[in-house]
Design a protein around this motif. Structure first.
Motif, PDB file in Angstrom:
ATOM      1  N   ALA A 149       0.618  28.942 -26.531  1.00 43.23           N
ATOM      2  CA  ALA A 149       0.625  30.157 -27.412  1.00 43.23           C
ATOM      3  C   ALA A 149       1.967  30.816 -27.429  1.00 43.23           C
ATOM      4  CB  ALA A 149      -0.425  31.167 -26.880  1.00 43.23           C
ATOM      5  N   ALA A 150       2.184  31.153 -28.802  1.00 47.51           N
ATOM      6  CA  ALA A 150       3.270  31.617 -29.046  1.00 47.51           C
ATOM      7  C   ALA A 150       3.666  33.111 -28.407  1.00 47.51           C
ATOM      8  CB  ALA A 150       3.552  32.034 -30.686  1.00 47.51           C
ATOM      9  N   GLN A 151       5.015  33.134 -27.689  1.00 47.65           N
ATOM     10  CA  GLN A 151       5.328  34.358 -26.921  1.00 47.65           C
ATOM     11  C   GLN A 151       6.227  35.389 -27.837  1.00 47.65           C
ATOM     12  OE1 GLN A 151       4.059  34.642 -23.920  1.00 47.65           O
ATOM     13  NE2 GLN A 151       2.992  32.808 -24.195  1.00 47.65           N
ATOM     14  N   LEU A 156      10.005  35.334 -20.819  1.00 40.50           N
ATOM     15  CA  LEU A 156       9.680  34.255 -20.163  1.00 40.50           C
ATOM     16  C   LEU A 156       8.306  34.453 -19.549  1.00 40.50           C
ATOM     17  CD1 LEU A 156      12.994  33.878 -17.802  1.00 40.50           C
ATOM     18  CD2 LEU A 156      12.309  32.520 -19.830  1.00 40.50           C
ATOM     19  N   VAL A 157       7.601  33.254 -19.199  1.00 40.36           N
ATOM     20  CA  VAL A 157       6.199  33.337 -18.774  1.00 40.36           C
ATOM     21  C   VAL A 157       6.284  33.413 -17.348  1.00 40.36           C
ATOM     22  CG1 VAL A 157       4.069  32.310 -18.666  1.00 40.36           C
ATOM     23  CG2 VAL A 157       5.215  32.301 -20.765  1.00 40.36           C
ATOM     24  N   GLY A 158       5.703  34.074 -16.441  1.00 42.59           N
ATOM     25  CA  GLY A 158       5.717  34.270 -14.947  1.00 42.59           C
ATOM     26  C   GLY A 158       4.771  35.277 -14.364  1.00 42.59           C
ATOM     27  N   ALA A 165      -1.717  35.946  -9.644  1.00 39.15           N
ATOM     28  CA  ALA A 165      -2.148  36.755 -10.701  1.00 39.15           C
ATOM     29  C   ALA A 165      -2.126  35.625 -11.908  1.00 39.15           C
ATOM     30  CB  ALA A 165      -1.311  38.068 -11.132  1.00 39.15           C
ATOM     31  N   THR A 166      -2.506  35.837 -13.102  1.00 36.42           N
ATOM     32  CA  THR A 166      -2.572  35.154 -14.208  1.00 36.42           C
ATOM     33  C   THR A 166      -1.149  35.291 -14.710  1.00 36.42           C
ATOM     34  OG1 THR A 166      -4.722  35.339 -14.795  1.00 36.42           O
ATOM     35  CG2 THR A 166      -3.340  34.691 -16.659  1.00 36.42           C
ATOM     36  N   PRO A 167      -0.460  34.225 -15.188  1.00 36.85           N
ATOM     37  CA  PRO A 167       0.857  34.334 -15.729  1.00 36.85           C
ATOM     38  C   PRO A 167       0.926  35.397 -17.000  1.00 36.85           C
ATOM     39  CG  PRO A 167       0.403  32.216 -15.375  1.00 36.85           C
ATOM     40  CD  PRO A 167      -0.927  32.865 -15.158  1.00 36.85           C
ATOM     41  N   GLN A 168       1.915  35.928 -17.387  1.00 32.35           N
ATOM     42  CA  GLN A 168       2.191  36.765 -18.479  1.00 32.35           C
ATOM     43  C   GLN A 168       3.514  36.533 -18.869  1.00 32.35           C
ATOM     44  OE1 GLN A 168       1.835  40.665 -17.308  1.00 32.35           O
ATOM     45  NE2 GLN A 168       2.625  40.508 -15.062  1.00 32.35           N
TER      46      GLN A 168
END
Length: 258
Positions: A149-151, A156-158, A165-168
């Motif tokens: 998905a577009a950020q 950064l995703v982490g 926990a779920t990456p965010q």
């Protein structure tokens, strides 16, 4: 033999009477000259109209035309010109496939878009039988960056929660905190502080610019190079300020690396 008229509609000059054709029992006519008639009847597959010239037309009542006995797949030319409409069904009895007409005029005006709806488990794959897809069901290396998905910009995703926990999406400030790097800091900064015949002194964090937790602070004795590393007491405060002291005055440099 044609029976007499059953009734007359004066307002429209339209008359109805019973026909002598079993499949078409009701006949109409214009009262003026008994011409222009058509006959209404019923066959096994539904209602029909027979016109004065003998031609017949099925009354579909909103139904669409289907082809349930085809021996080939439909093409773009099997379109409205042949009576097909959106939601028409086409069954290829040779290949055991079912198609449904979704739209017209794609890509060329008049083209019919038929979509196969009879997908088998083999065509769908093993995942079609699963209610829940586990991580082990996804082949390694098949999820590429374009599929993510577009950020938001500059993220950064982490996971910076300190627990599983779920990456965010992490903002720059989140990343700096995780890496213990100050804003606008450079990679591996260093600072050299000159000590001249001093037994104590200090260097503030704002002066050396190596952050609140420098990687190393070493003293090298000597007025000029080459210098040798020597031992003096060094203390790093929680705010990054550095203080040093020696029993006797020393001369040299304090090398600080962030």
């Amino acid at each position: 033999m044609v029976t007499p008229w059953l009734s007359t509609y004066r307002n429209g000059d339209l008359k109805l009477r019973q026909s002598d054709k079993p499949e078409f029992p009701v006949q109409t006519s214009l009262e003026a000259a008994d011409t222009g008639y058509w006959t209404l009847g019923f066959k096994a597959d539904g209602p029909y109209v027979m016109f004065e010239n003998g031609s017949e037309q099925k009354i579909t009542l909103g139904e669409v035309q289907n082809n349930l006995t085809a021996i080939t797949a439909p093409t773009v030319t099997n379109n409205a010109s042949e009576g097909y409409a959106v939601n028409s069904v086409w069954i290829d009895t040779q290949a055991n496939e079912i198609y449904r007409l979704l739209e017209f005029d794609n890509p060329t005006p008049g083209d019919a878009v038929w979509v196969k709806t009879s997908l088998s488990v083999d065509e769908l794959g093993a995942l079609a039988l699963k209610n829940v897809v586990a991580g082990a069901d996804i082949q390694d290396g098949v999820i590429t960056l374009p599929k993510l998905a577009a950020q938001p910009p500059t993220t950064l995703v982490g996971n910076n929660t300190g627990a599983s926990a779920t990456p965010q999406a992490l903002a720059p400030a989140d990343v700096r905190t995780m890496l213990e790097v100050e804003q606008n800091a450079t990679a591996n900064p260093s600072y050299t502080h000159t000590i001249s015949a001093e037994s104590s002194g200090s260097v503030t964090a704002s002066t050396h610019g190596c952050g609140t937790n420098p990687k190393s602070v070493e003293f090298y004795e000597g007025a000029t190079a080459p210098r040798a590393r020597a031992r003096i007491d060094i203390n790093i405060a929680t705010n990054g300020d550095i203080s040093y002291s020696s029993v006797v005055p020393v001369t040299g440099v304090l090398q600080i690396v962030g």
